[in-house]
Design an enzyme around this catalytic site. Structure first.
Site, PDB file in Angstrom:
ATOM      1  N   LYS A   1     -37.730 115.442  62.708  1.00 47.28           N
ATOM      2  CA  LYS A   1     -39.042 116.264  63.127  1.00 47.28           C
ATOM      3  C   LYS A   1     -39.414 116.664  61.803  1.00 47.28           C
ATOM      4  O   LYS A   1     -38.846 116.687  60.800  1.00 47.28           O
ATOM      5  CB  LYS A   1     -38.522 117.546  64.030  1.00 47.28           C
ATOM      6  CG  LYS A   1     -37.522 118.549  63.579  1.00 47.28           C
ATOM      7  CD  LYS A   1     -37.049 119.274  64.507  1.00 47.28           C
ATOM      8  CE  LYS A   1     -36.149 120.436  63.738  1.00 47.28           C
ATOM      9  NZ  LYS A   1     -35.929 121.563  64.523  1.00 47.28           N
TER      10      LYS A   1
ATOM     11  N   TYR B   1     -52.355 133.890  36.353  1.00 46.45           N
ATOM     12  CA  TYR B   1     -53.188 134.913  37.242  1.00 46.45           C
ATOM     13  C   TYR B   1     -52.228 136.264  36.797  1.00 46.45           C
ATOM     14  O   TYR B   1     -51.019 136.350  37.108  1.00 46.45           O
ATOM     15  CB  TYR B   1     -53.072 134.781  38.583  1.00 46.45           C
ATOM     16  CG  TYR B   1     -54.272 133.659  38.940  1.00 46.45           C
ATOM     17  CD1 TYR B   1     -55.504 133.891  38.440  1.00 46.45           C
ATOM     18  CD2 TYR B   1     -54.210 132.600  39.733  1.00 46.45           C
ATOM     19  CE1 TYR B   1     -56.497 132.891  38.901  1.00 46.45           C
ATOM     20  CE2 TYR B   1     -54.855 131.654  39.878  1.00 46.45           C
ATOM     21  CZ  TYR B   1     -56.126 131.631  39.564  1.00 46.45           C
ATOM     22  OH  TYR B   1     -57.093 130.899  39.910  1.00 46.45           O
TER      23      TYR B   1
ATOM     24  N   MET C   1     -52.521 127.795  42.726  1.00 43.26           N
ATOM     25  CA  MET C   1     -52.721 126.936  44.132  1.00 43.26           C
ATOM     26  C   MET C   1     -52.543 125.439  43.600  1.00 43.26           C
ATOM     27  O   MET C   1     -51.842 124.732  44.439  1.00 43.26           O
ATOM     28  CB  MET C   1     -54.056 126.895  44.704  1.00 43.26           C
ATOM     29  CG  MET C   1     -54.328 126.483  45.840  1.00 43.26           C
ATOM     30  SD  MET C   1     -56.091 126.482  46.355  1.00 43.26           S
ATOM     31  CE  MET C   1     -56.436 128.076  46.690  1.00 43.26           C
TER      32      MET C   1
HETATM   33  C1  LIG Z   1     -32.938 121.099  69.052  1.00 44.67           C
HETATM   34  C2  LIG Z   1     -32.416 120.704  67.310  1.00 44.67           C
HETATM   35  N1  LIG Z   1     -31.358 119.832  67.193  1.00 44.67           N
HETATM   36  C3  LIG Z   1     -30.966 119.636  66.269  1.00 44.67           C
HETATM   37  C4  LIG Z   1     -31.273 120.199  65.095  1.00 44.67           C
HETATM   38  C5  LIG Z   1     -30.745 119.597  63.706  1.00 44.67           C
HETATM   39  O1  LIG Z   1     -30.083 120.834  62.886  1.00 44.67           O
HETATM   40  P1  LIG Z   1     -29.683 120.454  61.774  1.00 44.67           P
HETATM   41  O2  LIG Z   1     -30.894 120.305  60.752  1.00 44.67           O
HETATM   42  O3  LIG Z   1     -29.059 121.924  61.441  1.00 44.67           O
HETATM   43  O4  LIG Z   1     -28.676 119.396  61.621  1.00 44.67           O
HETATM   44  C6  LIG Z   1     -32.458 120.835  65.173  1.00 44.67           C
HETATM   45  C7  LIG Z   1     -33.017 121.726  64.007  1.00 44.67           C
HETATM   46  O5  LIG Z   1     -33.469 122.837  63.738  1.00 44.67           O
HETATM   47  C8  LIG Z   1     -32.989 121.236  66.461  1.00 44.67           C
HETATM   48  O6  LIG Z   1     -34.032 122.096  66.614  1.00 44.67           O
END
Ligand SMILES: Cc1ncc(COP(=O)(O)O)c(C=O)c1O
Length: 372
Positions: free
Chosen positions: A38, A269, A317
């Protein structure tokens, strides 16, 4: 002038492989691993990580949102993809047609998936999310009847029942044990084993709580060679001495300019630094718009010619300044390491008062990633 980008990220395929292999060795061959990709693979670049994962044993991948799942398909990932956090109803047709596995977290999400599946005459694969104490998305454990009816719904394929820990990264965590107990008790009560995999363990829990591994674990930060927390790292060092993770991401930039400024010159800055004596200042074409945290102003450091150079003045920036007075050979076009060598994401996180997850995730997603 160089033709290489002003700044770029390198993603080490061999480090990623090493980390997945290491965790597989820890959990043993009977436990499957779901790499979590993700948030642009924790900022590493989802296309690069998916490409790197090719040919390595994995159960499938996990993402947070529906659009990320479709992106994984668009870049050619054909294995299992689970949306772990949330999807939008309007995304369901595409998600279902693309065989994406979907989190279901309450009655209305359940109904929406059933409705959409019927429309396309597909039994969607779903994972029932139980909120065992993190208070994110999920059915509450007292919604037993609802959970049971979801598990028995003949319009669905139940691929899993899962939950997520709130405190697995901490030193002492009674709450983790409680969440695990709540999850196990509920899963037994509702007969979750008839419905696919049970999964709850993130990196910290994978390492520390073998009883939380069940048949499937979700590996996020560890895949990228970063420890979930210092506590987690210390615990592993004391108890699983052979576990070594290798950072996958390095961040580089080329110095734009080097100049000597005279005493009394203000740097950046707000002139938060005034040169007391002549200083050699390097200007880097990287700033907070690139995800280089402004909290590193007058605190962080980079590596140049194998030496540390402190950041001086406030990070702007699009630019920041480093003190290269003690690195006389430093010159424009030199490659500077922002993350890597002895400057890892955990060190930066500590300087910023945050967690390494945030450091890598916030590196601007549009910067070039190169798989090496
Ligand atoms: C639902 C879920 N599963 C697994 C993970 C993986 O966690 P980690 O990165 O601590 O292994 C996350 C990350 O936040 C998560 O949101």
């Amino acid at each position: 002038m160089s033709n290489s980008p002003r700044t770029w990220i390198e993603i080490s395929r061999s480090a990623q492989r090493h980390n997945l292999r290491t965790i597989q060795r820890v959990v043993g061959p009977s436990v499957k691993i779901m790499p979590v990709v993700k948030a642009n693979a924790y900022g590493h670049g989802v296309a690069e990580i998916v490409s790197s994962l090719r040919g390595q044993s994995q159960w499938g991948i996990g993402v947070a949102y529906g659009d990320e799942a479709l992106q994984a398909r668009a870049i050619g990932y054909r294995g299992r993809v689970v949306v772990l956090s949330n999807w939008q109803t309007k995304e369901l047709p595409e998600l279902i047609k693309n065989r994406i596995e979907l989190v279901v977290w309450d009655q209305s999400s359940l109904r929406a998936v059933v409705r959409s599946g019927k429309k396309f005459q597909i039994r969607p694969q779903v994972h029932i999310k139980i909120d065992t104490g993190t208070t994110r998305i999920g059915f509450l454990p007292n919604q037993v009847n609802l959970i049971k009816s979801a598990l028995k719904n003949s319009a669905l394929n139940i691929a899993g029942t899962f939950s997520h820990f709130a405190n697995a990264e901490e030193r002492v965590s009674k709450r983790t044990q409680e969440q695990l107990k709540r999850f196990t008790t509920l899963a037994n009560e509702v007969g979750a084993d008839g419905g696919g995999e049970r999964h709850i363990a993130c990196t910290a829990a994978i390492l520390r709580y073998p009883e939380a591994r069940f048949g499937l674990v979700r590996l996020g930060i560890g895949l990228y060679g970063i420890w979930p927390s210092q506590e987690s790292r210390d615990w592993c060092r004391a108890n699983l001495g052979t576990v070594k993770l290798q950072p996958v991401l390095s961040w580089y930039a080329r110095l734009a300019q080097v100049k000597t400024v005279s005493p009394g010159t203000g740097i950046g800055y707000g002139s938060t630094v005034i040169a007391k004596q002549a200083m050699r200042i390097g200007v880097l074409p990287v700033g907070y718009a690139d995800g280089y945290d402004r909290r590193l102003s007058n605190r962080g450091f980079v590596i140049i010619r194998k030496q540390r150079a402190p950041i001086v003045g406030r990070i702007c920036m699009n630019l920041c300044m480093i003190d290269v007075t003690k690195i006389p050979g430093a010159q424009a076009n030199d490659v500077v390491t922002l993350i890597g060598e002895k400057n890892d994401a955990a060190t930066m996180a500590e300087l910023c008062g945050t967690i390494p997850y945030e450091v890598t995730t916030r590196i601007n997603w549009s910067l070039p990633r190169i798989l090496v």
